[in-house]
Scaffold this active site. Structure first.
Site, PDB file in Angstrom:
ATOM      1  N   ASP A 225      31.014 -17.978 -34.208  1.00 52.87           N
ATOM      2  CA  ASP A 225      31.176 -19.330 -33.677  1.00 52.87           C
ATOM      3  C   ASP A 225      29.925 -20.184 -33.901  1.00 52.87           C
ATOM      4  OD1 ASP A 225      32.641 -21.256 -31.888  1.00 52.87           O
ATOM      5  OD2 ASP A 225      30.883 -20.929 -30.623  1.00 52.87           O
ATOM      6  N   GLU A 297      32.480 -20.023 -38.673  1.00 54.57           N
ATOM      7  CA  GLU A 297      32.940 -21.370 -38.350  1.00 54.57           C
ATOM      8  C   GLU A 297      31.795 -22.343 -38.568  1.00 54.57           C
ATOM      9  OE1 GLU A 297      34.323 -24.072 -34.534  1.00 54.57           O
ATOM     10  OE2 GLU A 297      32.538 -22.808 -34.538  1.00 54.57           O
TER      11      GLU A 297
END
Length: 574
Positions: A225, A297
């Site tokens: 993330d 990401e």
């Protein structure tokens, strides 16, 4: 009816593979993002959980998925619905227990499904034990987070000002004062999500321990993330530089107020990814088994994402997510689509022979709301027809739209509308829960828009999705690494074409993104007209054609929002 439709599709498409290039499971796989709160509730509390996922993993095999990526399930105060982790080594009781997680992994391995966890290394919850130790300057945790004394107010030396003018992703200052420690701490997101300090050796060691803990429990990889935010610029004297004003807004609390040249996409980020890749590879050598993978990401420029692959001597992540198509909207035409695809393929495919396609996730409105409800199945066909890996956000396979939501005592997030419960059937709460009260509302259309209903409708979103997943296993699709195995492009302003082929068969995917009837220019220049004939193999609900009909590539009309798959066997194949 549903079973008959699928069996017929299998017969028509075939599943032989004649590819010669080596393909790893993540390179042309189909990944499915589960938002655990919203997928399946097993205990009637109105919130999805691990047992609910485990009980329904067979559905993912039914629709052709290679693996499931789970959004955060770790212990958390849920200020940011799991992206504020208070214990990186345990499951939040809302979702179940470590034993429930182990059962999920065991079931997944039994049915041949990969499990990928969210890895959130940029920040923790302010309720995390690490942060509390850092506040108290306990040995080893003093610099575990990013702390700074701040600046003196020139008008009043007794007042402390933030170290820089940085603004958080959610708006407002990115620095908050901690009274007990008498310093500011950095948080690129919420103030309840303090940033970890990766210039500290103990932070590195701790996050490697986190990776190892979950690898030991059998996970197949991690989706990392918030990659752009791992490091920030720090001056040689230890101060933090102000970022320049962007000119996009006059609101100083808006994230768009500044150009984030010092808080995003710093060069050190790639090195951290290389460190984790090296750890994963060493774990692989020691423990064996199939390759574990790292996904990333990063809403970053393509040249920055390129760095996240690493290089020949120091590889980084296996698959940085491709968000190029997320920029498309309802007005986008076939040429816009081609440009978006080129933006990835001209760099990433040429350099790394890697492609993946993402159209939705938990942070963005659903496909129908962004691109048009009449185009949902059309983009299902396009995505699966492109070479590489597809990433499906739960609900896209049945055409789930955004659902109107209101603020409650549980949530008041601007992203709630794209996070509502999955719709399994026409029973109470769409089969998501036995309870009438769910954490977010179920869509009012659940009686007709659900898995059970769509299984029995030939051209439903679900059956089109399944049909395209079957296509991905054909020889022509599996040959995607071979020279000349695919082509794509706009044939006019509104019609987009993808060609997938090997020595035995050719597929042509045609999609009309426009609202008018389109006559496609001749697509075949062969003297032998038999080579210009193809067969309709898969069609969406906007098509007037039936599976098995013949098509002449030199005379094709496309209805508004029609998408079709055509097939022919190569003439030299008996």
């Amino acid at each position: 009816m549903g079973k008959f439709v699928l069996c017929y599709i299998v017969f028509v498409l075939g599943c032989a593979s004649f590819s010669t290039a080596t393909v790893n499971w993540w390179e042309d796989g189909s990944l499915y993002q589960i938002y655990p709160r919203s997928w399946k509730d097993s205990d009637g509390d109105g919130v999805g959980d691990l047992k609910g996922i485990t009980e329904n993993l067979e559905f993912l095999k039914e629709i052709g998925m290679t693996g499931a990526w789970l959004s955060p399930i770790f212990k958390s105060p849920m200020s940011d619905f799991g992206y504020d982790i208070s214990n990186f080594y345990n499951i939040d009781p809302l979702f179940g227990s470590l034993e429930d997680f182990d059962a999920l992994v065991a079931k997944a391995k039994k049915i041949g499904l990969k499990i990928i966890l969210d890895f959130v290394p940029n920040h923790s919850s302010d309720e995390c034990e690490w942060f509390q130790k850092s506040i108290n300057r306990e040995d080893g945790y003093d610099d575990f987070y990013v702390w700074d004394d701040g600046l003196q107010d020139p008008k009043n030396p007794a007042i402390k000002l933030p170290p820089s003018n940085w603004v958080s992703e959610f708006g407002g200052k990115a620095w908050s004062w901690n009274e007990k420690r008498q310093q500011f701490y950095l948080h690129q997101f919420q103030s309840k999500q303090p940033d970890l300090n990766f210039r500290n050796a103990k932070t590195h060691e701790t996050m490697l321990n986190v990776l190892e803990f979950w690898l030991n429990r059998g996970v197949d990889g991690f989706r990392i993330d918030a990659v752009p935010f791992f490091f920030e610029k720090i001056n040689e004297d230890g101060t933090y530089p102000d970022e320049p004003v962007s000119g996009q807004t006059t609101d100083p609390d808006s994230n768009k107020y500044l150009s984030h040249i010092y808080t995003r996409d710093q060069s050190e980020n790639a090195g951290l990814l290389m460190e984790w890749r090296n750890f994963i590879e060493e774990y692989q050598l020691k423990n064996g088994g199939e390759k574990r993978v790292l996904l990333a990401e990063a809403y970053s420029p393509i040249d920055v994402i390129d760095q996240y692959f690493g290089n020949d001597t120091h590889p980084a992540v296996h698959l940085p997510f491709n968000f190029n198509l997320m920029s498309l909207d309802k007005s986008s035409n076939a040429r816009d689509l081609e440009e978006s695809i080129n933006g990835w393929m001209d760099v990433m495919w040429k350099k790394h022979k890697s492609a993946n396609w993402v159209l939705g996730n938990h942070d963005n409105p659903r496909i129908g709301d962004r691109l048009g409800k009449e185009k949902k199945d059309l983009f299902t066909i396009i995505l699966a027809a492109l070479p590489g890996t597809t990433v499906t956000y739960y609900g896209e396979e049945i055409g789930l739209d955004n659902v109107p939501t209101q603020c409650t005592n549980i949530t008041c997030d601007f992203r709630d509308s794209e996070r509502t419960p999955f719709q399994w059937n026409d029973q109470v709460s769409a089969g998501f829960s036995d309870s009438n009260k769910t954490w977010l509302p179920v869509s009012e259309d659940y009686k007709t828009l659900n898995v059970k209903v769509q299984r029995g409708i030939e051209r439903s979103s679900l059956n089109i999705f399944k049909g395209m997943q079957i296509l991905k296993h054909t020889g022509a699709f599996k040959a995607f690494k071979n020279e000349g195995a695919w082509k794509y492009g706009a044939v006019n302003d509104q019609v987009f074409q993808i060609i997938r082929s090997n020595s035995r068969e050719e597929y042509r995917i045609l999609a009309n993104l426009g609202s008018d009837l389109e006559l496609v220019d001749p697509l075949c220049n062969s003297i032998d007209q038999n080579e210009c004939l193809m067969e309709y193999t898969l069609v969406n609900r906007n098509s007037p054609h039936r599976i098995g009909e013949k098509a002449n590539l030199n005379k094709i009309y496309m209805m508004p929002f029609e998408a079709v798959v055509l097939k022919r066997k190569m003439q030299n194949v008996i």
